[in-house]
Scaffold this active site. Structure first.
Site, PDB file in Angstrom:
ATOM      1  CE1 TYR A  14     -71.248  23.612 -73.731  1.00 52.61           C
ATOM      2  CE2 TYR A  14     -73.541  23.661 -74.981  1.00 52.61           C
ATOM      3  CZ  TYR A  14     -71.936  23.402 -75.018  1.00 52.61           C
ATOM      4  OH  TYR A  14     -71.448  23.897 -76.404  1.00 52.61           O
ATOM      5  CG  HIS A  19     -69.537  28.904 -67.989  1.00 49.16           C
ATOM      6  ND1 HIS A  19     -68.851  29.751 -67.154  1.00 49.16           N
ATOM      7  CD2 HIS A  19     -69.392  29.377 -69.294  1.00 49.16           C
ATOM      8  CE1 HIS A  19     -68.659  30.786 -67.838  1.00 49.16           C
ATOM      9  NE2 HIS A  19     -68.530  30.603 -69.219  1.00 49.16           N
ATOM     10  CE1 TYR A  64     -74.767  26.490 -76.684  1.00 51.38           C
ATOM     11  CE2 TYR A  64     -76.080  27.704 -78.246  1.00 51.38           C
ATOM     12  CZ  TYR A  64     -75.715  26.497 -77.793  1.00 51.38           C
ATOM     13  OH  TYR A  64     -76.176  25.396 -78.147  1.00 51.38           O
ATOM     14  CG  ASN A  66     -68.906  33.441 -75.721  1.00 52.89           C
ATOM     15  OD1 ASN A  66     -68.833  33.357 -74.306  1.00 52.89           O
ATOM     16  ND2 ASN A  66     -68.166  33.001 -76.502  1.00 52.89           N
ATOM     17  CG  ASN A 112     -66.091  35.152 -72.960  1.00 54.79           C
ATOM     18  OD1 ASN A 112     -65.485  35.962 -72.999  1.00 54.79           O
ATOM     19  ND2 ASN A 112     -65.722  33.966 -73.188  1.00 54.79           N
TER      20      ASN A 112
END
EC number: 3.1.1.29
Length: 207
Positions: A14, A19, A64, A66, A112
Site C-alpha cells: 500500500y 490513500h 489499517y 478503518n 473510513n
C-alpha cells in the site's frame, strides 16, 4: 505538545497508494526536521521531535485505515491531550491533486479513517485534507484511492509533502490559515497549481 497523525495502510503493498499520502507527508516531516527514529507504540509507529519550539509526536497507525481511531485514542489517552492538539493528515478525493484544505471538525466525507477517529475521540480535531483528485464516478473511488500514484503524479506529491513539512511548524503554533496559504504559494511557485487556485499542474498535464 501536539500529536500529528498521518493516515494510511501498513505494508509495501500500500505504500504508494493515494490513500497513503498521509503517511508520506508525516514521513517527510520526520525527515526534514530530524525527528527520532520510528518505534512501535500505540498500535502504530511514532517519532518524536519539535517544530518551532513546540513538542510534536508523529503517529502512523498500523491498524489499517478503518481502525485508525484505536491508535489515536491510545496516544491521546497516554499524553492526556485535548482534541485541539490533534492534527490528522489524510487523502481527500473532493480536492484536486496538490490542493490542500485545513479545518477543525466537520463531517467525514466517507473517509473510513476519519470515521474511526471520530468514533473514538469525537470530531473536534484538525484535519489537513490533501487533495488526490476524484476519478469522476462513485464506483471508481475505491480503486482510485487504493491505486498507486502514477509516475506523472509523483512530482506534485513530493512537492506537496515538502511544502507541508517545511511549514508544519505553523500548525504547531496554531496558525493554520497561514500554513495553508504558504503551502498553496509553494505549490503555485513550482507550477503545480494555477494562479486561479482551481486547477493543479497534474490536471493540466492530463489534458
Amino acid at each position: 505538545m501536539r500529536l500529528f497523525v498521518g493516515l494510511g495502510n501498513p505494508g509495501s503493498k500500500y505504500q504508494d497508494n493515494r490513500h497513503n499520502i498521509g503517511f508520506m507527508v508525516i514521513d517527510e516531516i520526520a525527515r526534514r526536521h530530524g525527528f527520532s527514529p520510528w518505534r512501535r507504540r500505540f498500535q502504530g509507529e511514532t517519532a518524536d521531535g519539535s517544530l518551532d519550539g513546540e513538542r510534536i509526536t508523529l503517529l502512523k497507525p498500523l491498524t489499517y485505515m478503518n481502525e485508525s481511531g484505536r491508535a489515536v485514542q491510545e496516544a491521546v489517552s497516554f499524553y492526556k491531550i485535548g482534541h485541539g492538539e490533534v492534527a490528522v493528515f489524510h487523502d481527500e478525493i473532493e480536492l484536486p491533486p496538490a490542493k490542500l484544505r485545513v479545518k477543525v471538525g466537520g463531517g467525514i466525507a466517507g473517509h473510513n479513517g476519519l470515521r474511526s477517529i471520530s468514533a473514538h475521540i469525537g470530531n473536534d480535531y484538525l484535519r489537513v485534507r490533501l487533495g488526490v483528485g476524484h476519478p469522476g464516478v462513485k464506483e471508481l473511488v475505491h480503486g482510485h484511492v487504493l491505486g498507486d500514484f502514477a509516475k506523472s503524479e509523483r512530482p506534485w506529491v513530493a512537492a506537496l509533502a515538502e511544502a507541508v513539512a517545511d511549514n508544519a511548524g505553523l500548525i504547531a503554533k496554531g496558525r493554520e490559515a497561514t500554513f495553508a496559504n504558504k503551502v498553496h504559494l509553494a505549490l503555485q511557485a513550482r507550477g503545480f497549481l494555477d494562479d486561479d487556485n482551481k486547477k493543479s499542474g497534474a490536471d493540466k498535464a492530463a489534458k
